[in-house]
Design an enzyme around this catalytic site. Structure first.
Site, PDB file in Angstrom:
ATOM      1  N   HIS A  31      -8.906  -3.860  -2.147  1.00  0.00           N
ATOM      2  CA  HIS A  31      -7.972  -3.098  -1.304  1.00  0.00           C
ATOM      3  C   HIS A  31      -8.398  -1.624  -1.238  1.00  0.00           C
ATOM      4  O   HIS A  31      -8.456  -1.040  -0.166  1.00  0.00           O
ATOM      5  CB  HIS A  31      -6.560  -3.244  -1.880  1.00  0.00           C
ATOM      6  CG  HIS A  31      -5.509  -2.443  -1.176  1.00  0.00           C
ATOM      7  ND1 HIS A  31      -4.447  -3.013  -0.507  1.00  0.00           N
ATOM      8  CD2 HIS A  31      -5.349  -1.104  -1.025  1.00  0.00           C
ATOM      9  CE1 HIS A  31      -3.700  -2.051   0.019  1.00  0.00           C
ATOM     10  NE2 HIS A  31      -4.211  -0.880  -0.291  1.00  0.00           N
ATOM     11  N   GLU A  32      -8.736  -1.051  -2.389  1.00  0.00           N
ATOM     12  CA  GLU A  32      -9.131   0.370  -2.429  1.00  0.00           C
ATOM     13  C   GLU A  32     -10.484   0.588  -1.748  1.00  0.00           C
ATOM     14  O   GLU A  32     -10.666   1.580  -1.034  1.00  0.00           O
ATOM     15  CB  GLU A  32      -9.156   0.888  -3.872  1.00  0.00           C
ATOM     16  CG  GLU A  32      -7.803   0.904  -4.578  1.00  0.00           C
ATOM     17  CD  GLU A  32      -6.666   1.464  -3.734  1.00  0.00           C
ATOM     18  OE1 GLU A  32      -6.873   2.453  -3.018  1.00  0.00           O
ATOM     19  OE2 GLU A  32      -5.566   0.894  -3.778  1.00  0.00           O
ATOM     20  N   CYS A  34       0.846  -1.188   0.000  1.00  0.00           N
ATOM     21  CA  CYS A  34       0.000   0.000   0.000  1.00  0.00           C
ATOM     22  C   CYS A  34       0.881   1.238   0.000  1.00  0.00           C
ATOM     23  O   CYS A  34       1.885   1.285   0.711  1.00  0.00           O
ATOM     24  CB  CYS A  34      -0.878  -0.011   1.249  1.00  0.00           C
ATOM     25  SG  CYS A  34      -1.939   1.426   1.405  1.00  0.00           S
ATOM     26  N   HIS A  77     -10.096   0.913   1.883  1.00  0.00           N
ATOM     27  CA  HIS A  77      -9.625   2.247   2.294  1.00  0.00           C
ATOM     28  C   HIS A  77     -10.809   3.190   2.557  1.00  0.00           C
ATOM     29  O   HIS A  77     -10.766   3.997   3.477  1.00  0.00           O
ATOM     30  CB  HIS A  77      -8.760   2.879   1.200  1.00  0.00           C
ATOM     31  CG  HIS A  77      -7.309   2.522   1.300  1.00  0.00           C
ATOM     32  ND1 HIS A  77      -6.556   2.771   2.426  1.00  0.00           N
ATOM     33  CD2 HIS A  77      -6.461   1.960   0.408  1.00  0.00           C
ATOM     34  CE1 HIS A  77      -5.301   2.362   2.215  1.00  0.00           C
ATOM     35  NE2 HIS A  77      -5.219   1.855   0.995  1.00  0.00           N
TER      36      HIS A  77
HETATM   37 NI    NI Z   1      -3.625   1.078  -0.049  1.00  0.00          NI
END
Ligand code: NI
Length: 163
Positions: free
Chosen positions: A133-134, A91, A137
Site C-alpha cells: 500500500h505504501e 488510508c 503511494h
Molecule cells: Ni495510504
C-alpha cells in the site's frame, strides 16, 4: 519531532498522484522526515504513512501494523507471492473509505535504512499488505485504484466465462 498535516483525497489529489523521487542524500533532514512520519502515523492511528501524504515527494515511508516499527527509503518489491485475505484496507488520506484489495501475502523488499545502508527483508501477512500500500503511494497509486482494477478484472473474467 513534529506532527505534519496529512493531505487528503480528493482535494489534494494532484499531489497524491505524483511519482515520488528517489532519495540520494541520507542526512539529518531525512532523519527528521522519518521521525515526523512516524509520529504523524501514530497520532493518526494509521498502519503506514508515506512522505507524499505529508506533501514531500520522496520515496520514503513508514509502517507499523502493531507488530513493529519499520522504515523504508527507496523501497523496491523484488519478489511477491501468495494472496493476502485480510479484507478491509483503508488510508489516512482517504478517511472513512474502506475496501477489499487483493495483495500478495509475502514480499521481498530491497530498500535503504535512514543511514543509507542497503537492506533486504521478507515480510508476510498484514505487513506485506501495508508495505505494498505504501509503495503504491510512492508511484501515485491509491488503494481505491487497486479496488477498481480488481473489480474490472473480475468482471472481465465473468464476461469471458459467459461467452
Ligand atoms: Ni495510504
Amino acid at each position: 519531532m513534529a506532527i505534519r498535516t496529512i493531505i487528503k483525497y480528493p482535494q489534494d489529489e494532484a499531489t497524491l498522484r505524483k511519482v515520488s523521487k528517489a532519495v540520494d542524500v541520507f542526512d539529518e533532514r531525512l532523519g527528521v522526515l522519518l521521525d515526523d512520519l512516524r509520529d504523524t502515523m501514530y497520532k493518526a492511528k494509521g498502519a503506514g504513512l508515506s512522505a507524499i501524504q505529508v506533501g514531500v515527494l520522496k520515496r520514503v515511508c513508514v509502517v507499523d501494523t502493531g507488530k513493529r516499527y519499520l522504515e523504508f527509503i527507496n523501497p523496491m518489491i523484488v519478489k511477491q507471492s501468495g494472496i493476502n485475505k485480510i479484507i478491509e484496507e483503508g488510508c489516512l488520506s482517504l478517511p472513512g473509505e474502506w475496501g477489499e484489495v487483493i495483495r500478495p501475502n509475502k514480499v521481498e523488499v530491497e530498500f535503504f535504512d535512514r543511514f543509507g545502508v542497503p537492506q533486504k527483508n521478507t515480510y508476510i501477512g498484514y505487513e506485506a499488505k501495508a508495505i505494498c500500500h505504501e509503495c503504491d503511494h510512492l508511484d501515485g497509486i491509491l488503494f481505491i485504484d487497486r479496488m477498481q482494477e480488481q473489480k474490472a478484472a473480475k468482471a472481465q473474467k465473468k464476461d469471458k466465462k459467459r461467452k
